[in-house]
Design a protein around this motif. Sequence first.
Motif, PDB file in Angstrom:
ATOM      1  N   THR A  13      63.342  75.592  47.263  1.00 57.48           N
ATOM      2  CA  THR A  13      62.793  74.842  46.352  1.00 57.48           C
ATOM      3  C   THR A  13      62.071  73.452  46.688  1.00 57.48           C
ATOM      4  O   THR A  13      61.877  73.065  48.138  1.00 57.48           O
ATOM      5  CB  THR A  13      64.333  74.051  45.447  1.00 57.48           C
ATOM      6  N   VAL A  14      61.551  72.645  45.734  1.00 52.36           N
ATOM      7  CA  VAL A  14      60.917  71.416  46.147  1.00 52.36           C
ATOM      8  C   VAL A  14      61.749  70.613  46.914  1.00 52.36           C
ATOM      9  O   VAL A  14      61.136  69.884  48.096  1.00 52.36           O
ATOM     10  CB  VAL A  14      60.341  70.698  45.034  1.00 52.36           C
ATOM     11  N   LEU A  19      53.049  70.451  41.931  1.00 59.42           N
ATOM     12  CA  LEU A  19      53.154  71.840  42.424  1.00 59.42           C
ATOM     13  C   LEU A  19      52.154  72.595  41.600  1.00 59.42           C
ATOM     14  O   LEU A  19      52.292  73.097  40.382  1.00 59.42           O
ATOM     15  CB  LEU A  19      54.602  72.296  42.142  1.00 59.42           C
ATOM     16  N   VAL A  23      55.976  67.737  38.794  1.00 56.99           N
ATOM     17  CA  VAL A  23      57.359  68.446  39.157  1.00 56.99           C
ATOM     18  C   VAL A  23      58.207  67.243  38.637  1.00 56.99           C
ATOM     19  O   VAL A  23      58.132  66.129  39.092  1.00 56.99           O
ATOM     20  CB  VAL A  23      57.558  68.358  40.703  1.00 56.99           C
ATOM     21  N   ARG A  24      59.140  67.705  37.754  1.00 53.86           N
ATOM     22  CA  ARG A  24      60.338  66.891  37.196  1.00 53.86           C
ATOM     23  C   ARG A  24      61.286  67.313  37.849  1.00 53.86           C
ATOM     24  O   ARG A  24      62.585  66.603  37.831  1.00 53.86           O
ATOM     25  CB  ARG A  24      60.338  66.939  35.624  1.00 53.86           C
ATOM     26  N   ASP A  25      61.671  68.294  38.340  1.00 53.17           N
ATOM     27  CA  ASP A  25      62.825  69.129  38.858  1.00 53.17           C
ATOM     28  C   ASP A  25      62.516  69.465  40.044  1.00 53.17           C
ATOM     29  O   ASP A  25      62.118  70.566  40.357  1.00 53.17           O
ATOM     30  CB  ASP A  25      63.082  70.317  37.791  1.00 53.17           C
ATOM     31  N   GLY A  45      64.541  70.876  41.780  1.00 55.55           N
ATOM     32  CA  GLY A  45      65.260  72.287  42.186  1.00 55.55           C
ATOM     33  C   GLY A  45      64.083  73.526  41.890  1.00 55.55           C
ATOM     34  O   GLY A  45      64.625  74.745  41.916  1.00 55.55           O
ATOM     35  N   ARG A  46      63.004  73.249  41.446  1.00 58.04           N
ATOM     36  CA  ARG A  46      61.986  74.198  40.953  1.00 58.04           C
ATOM     37  C   ARG A  46      61.734  75.015  42.435  1.00 58.04           C
ATOM     38  O   ARG A  46      61.461  74.544  43.476  1.00 58.04           O
ATOM     39  CB  ARG A  46      60.942  73.478  40.453  1.00 58.04           C
ATOM     40  N   ALA A  47      61.676  76.387  42.325  1.00 54.14           N
ATOM     41  CA  ALA A  47      61.572  77.360  43.345  1.00 54.14           C
ATOM     42  C   ALA A  47      60.001  77.285  43.688  1.00 54.14           C
ATOM     43  O   ALA A  47      59.109  77.192  42.838  1.00 54.14           O
ATOM     44  CB  ALA A  47      62.055  78.657  42.977  1.00 54.14           C
ATOM     45  N   LEU A  48      59.819  77.423  45.228  1.00 52.33           N
ATOM     46  CA  LEU A  48      58.542  77.591  45.692  1.00 52.33           C
ATOM     47  C   LEU A  48      58.300  79.004  45.565  1.00 52.33           C
ATOM     48  O   LEU A  48      58.776  79.991  46.384  1.00 52.33           O
ATOM     49  CB  LEU A  48      58.331  76.870  46.864  1.00 52.33           C
ATOM     50  N   THR A  49      56.823  79.259  45.544  1.00 44.10           N
ATOM     51  CA  THR A  49      56.455  80.733  45.858  1.00 44.10           C
ATOM     52  C   THR A  49      55.517  80.732  47.117  1.00 44.10           C
ATOM     53  O   THR A  49      54.888  79.609  47.344  1.00 44.10           O
ATOM     54  CB  THR A  49      55.498  81.291  44.660  1.00 44.10           C
TER      55      THR A  49
END
Length: 86
Positions: A32-33, A59, A64-66, A68-72
């Motif tokens: 995640t971030v 991103l 990005v506010r969260d 927990g956002r997944a990275l690709t």
Amino acid sequence: MTSVTIVVRYFAAARAAAGLEEEKVQLAAGATVADAVAELRRLHPDGLPRILDAVSYLLDGVAVRDLGRALTDGAELDVLPPFAGG
């Protein structure tokens, strides 16, 4: 895929603290971030952690506010310190 590689781009004070404009960072698949930020703290322990406490992130060009956002794989993470102005 067991890992993702992202491009981290630093701006202003973050660039000065990291000592470079951008770098590639390899993380575990599903990272995640927040995981990326933790790795940046580990890679640049001297000046960057203090800066990271006050920055915002983009991103792939989107705020990005969260964290927990997944990275690709191949994602771009911009590190943007607060800017003065009006």
